[in-house]
Design an enzyme around this catalytic site. Structure first.
Site, short mmCIF file in Angstrom:
data_model
loop_
_atom_site.label_atom_id
_atom_site.label_comp_id
_atom_site.label_asym_id
_atom_site.label_seq_id
_atom_site.Cartn_x
_atom_site.Cartn_y
_atom_site.Cartn_z
N CYS A 170 12.46 -7.73 28.92
CA CYS A 170 12.69 -6.48 28.19
C CYS A 170 11.86 -5.31 28.69
O CYS A 170 11.98 -4.20 28.16
CB CYS A 170 12.43 -6.70 26.69
SG CYS A 170 13.58 -7.90 25.97
N HIS A 310 7.88 0.55 21.65
CA HIS A 310 8.84 -0.54 21.84
C HIS A 310 9.56 -0.79 20.51
O HIS A 310 10.78 -0.87 20.49
CB HIS A 310 8.13 -1.80 22.32
CG HIS A 310 9.05 -2.93 22.62
ND1 HIS A 310 9.93 -2.90 23.68
CD2 HIS A 310 9.24 -4.12 22.01
CE1 HIS A 310 10.62 -4.03 23.71
NE2 HIS A 310 10.22 -4.79 22.70
N GLU A 321 1.85 -3.80 18.86
CA GLU A 321 1.72 -2.54 19.57
C GLU A 321 0.99 -1.48 18.76
O GLU A 321 0.33 -0.61 19.34
CB GLU A 321 3.07 -2.03 20.08
CG GLU A 321 4.09 -1.63 19.07
CD GLU A 321 5.32 -1.04 19.75
OE1 GLU A 321 5.18 -0.33 20.77
OE2 GLU A 321 6.43 -1.30 19.26
N LYS A 342 14.99 2.25 18.85
CA LYS A 342 15.76 1.03 18.60
C LYS A 342 16.31 1.02 17.18
O LYS A 342 17.26 0.29 16.88
CB LYS A 342 14.91 -0.20 18.84
CG LYS A 342 14.56 -0.45 20.31
CD LYS A 342 13.79 -1.74 20.47
CE LYS A 342 13.41 -1.98 21.93
NZ LYS A 342 12.36 -1.06 22.41
N HIS A 347 18.43 -2.95 20.47
CA HIS A 347 17.59 -3.43 21.57
C HIS A 347 18.49 -3.99 22.67
O HIS A 347 19.02 -5.10 22.56
CB HIS A 347 16.65 -4.50 21.04
CG HIS A 347 15.61 -4.95 22.01
ND1 HIS A 347 15.56 -4.53 23.32
CD2 HIS A 347 14.54 -5.79 21.86
CE1 HIS A 347 14.53 -5.09 23.94
NE2 HIS A 347 13.90 -5.86 23.07
N PHE A 406 9.61 -10.81 26.44
CA PHE A 406 9.37 -12.25 26.45
C PHE A 406 8.79 -12.65 27.80
O PHE A 406 9.17 -12.12 28.84
CB PHE A 406 10.67 -13.01 26.19
CG PHE A 406 11.11 -13.00 24.76
CD1 PHE A 406 10.33 -12.45 23.76
CD2 PHE A 406 12.33 -13.55 24.41
CE1 PHE A 406 10.75 -12.45 22.44
CE2 PHE A 406 12.76 -13.56 23.08
CZ PHE A 406 11.97 -13.01 22.10
#
Length: 423
Positions: A170, A310, A321, A342, A347, A406
């Protein structure tokens, strides 16, 4: 390190609810959401049945029947975004030295839709254990190899220089652009076409995220299903899309009178070497990526005007974050607007990093911070200024955009207005 400075002079975006950079920015600045029930297939067997789909008609972007047959949907999105970026840049690519023109495209899951569909055909809907390859499309190899994405874009622009696919989960969309910037800085290319594309809304992808309960089961309210930083969030909404940029050296761009959206002043990536899907709560690795990106940009943390987070909408990520911003920016984190797009476009895995770079560049262009939609009740552990619901007029000279993927990948990029930076 070379003193060459790299700027964005062309933007192409195909995002949910915003096909084209202009419509994309309208969606963000108005705080509208593009999440809805899945329409690409029957989602009823799955836990999560919502997604953010792009209303994409290939023929409207100049793609003929043969190109549609040859290319997976993600490759089609990449080529269509590339064509918009080229037109926006004003560069005459046919007049460029092809060996000094390169391509970097990011993708997390490659030609997922094409592979999923073709498996269904060759296995007779999953009935056959031993599949019959004779029923597959003749371009199945292009689906299998993600490098075909970069090759298609290179063909579209006539680029014969460096040509690469970056696949780091990602963070692919940030990392592909960061790699392109370095190629220009080091003198390996003069112009780069860089960005990312993913079209993962397929049964296999939905099943994978269902299995780890990463996506939201809020199927009864798709338009409000993506809720980054909200206390009621319960997973992300899967999306798709593409964003592609024309990047060139600042001096060359100014010499030809190009419109400059932003300078990409700093970039860094780190890995937590910890867990495939887990994140340490202190955000140390993301904070380190932010620190290095700021150092490369030679910009202190208190000069950041906006953070494009993110913000996936999972409890683990949002807290991680938030801690990283505090760790890297100190008290300034509390004075800096933060938001997650998002909440509006979902996403799109490897594509989202580039889509968020586009949002960051346009925030600088318009001096507007897009909102975090659907944020009504803030998680007490997420105590920064997340710009809930409504866009904010805000002097936005310098933007920090980050990604988390990930595998433990953590990436950060600093964009700034080169003229304001000089002043």
């Amino acid at each position: 390190m070379s003193a060459r400075r790299v700027v964005v002079t062309g933007i192409g975006v195909l995002a949910p609810g915003g096909v084209g950079a202009k419509d994309f920015w309208s969606l963000l600045s108005e705080g509208r959401t593009a999440t809805r029930g899945i329409t690409f297939f029957d989602p009823s067997p799955f836990r999560s049945q919502v997604a953010a789909e792009v209303d994409f008609v290939p023929a409207e972007h100049g793609l003929g029947p043969q190109e549609v047959r040859r290319m997976d949907r993600a490759a089609q999105l990449a080529v269509a975004a590339t064509r918009e970026a080229i037109a926006d840049s004003g560069l005459e690519f046919h007049a460029l030295d092809p060996y000094r023109t390169g391509v970097t495209i990011g993708s997390a899951v490659g030609a997922t839709m094409g592979l999923d569909a073709e498996y269904g055909v060759v296995s007779d809907g999953g009935r056959l254990h031993l599949v019959d390859h004779r029923y597959a499309v003749p371009h199945l190899y292009d689906y299998l190899v993600p490098s075909s994405f970069a090759a298609e874009v290179a063909r579209a622009v006539g680029a014969e220089g460096p040509c690469t696919v970056v696949s780091t989960g990602c963070t692919s969309g940030i990392d592909s652009v960061g790699h392109a910037v370095e190629l220009i800085r080091e003198g390996s290319a003069d112009v780069m076409v860089a960005g990312s594309s993913d079209a993962p809304i397929s049964p296999i992808t939905v099943a994978c995220f269902d299995a780890i309960k990463a996506t939201t089961p809020r199927n009864d309210d798709p338009g409000h299903a993506s809720r980054p930083f909200d206390a009621s969030r319960n997973g992300f909404v899967l999306g798709e899309g593409a964003a592609v940029f024309v990047l060139e050296e600042l001096g060359a761009a100014r010499a030809r009178g190009a419109h400059v959206y932003a300078e990409i002043a700093g970039y860094a990536s780190r890995c937590n070497a910890f867990h495939m899907t887990g994140l340490r709560p202190d955000g140390a690795e993301m904070a380190e990526a932010i620190r290095v990106a700021l150092d490369e940009a030679r910009i202190p943390g208190d000069r950041i005007d906006y953070i494009n987070a993110h913000g996936s909408g999972t409890k683990q990520n949002d807290r991680h974050e938030t801690a990283a911003f505090k760790r890297s920016l100190g008290d300034h984190a509390y004075r800096t607007p933060v938001s997650s797009i998002k909440s509006m476009v979902g996403h799109s895995l490897g594509a989202i990093g580039s889509i968020e770079i586009a949002a960051s560049a346009l925030a600088i262009e318009h001096d507007v911070v897009p909102p975090t939609a659907n944020l009504h009740t803030r998680d007490p552990e997420c105590d920064l200024d997340y710009v809930p619901l409504t866009a904010r007029d805000w002097r936005t000279d310098t933007v920090l955009t980050v990604g988390s993927g990930f595998g433990g990948f953590q990436s950060a990029m600093v964009l700034t207005d080169p003229d304001r930076r000089a002043r």
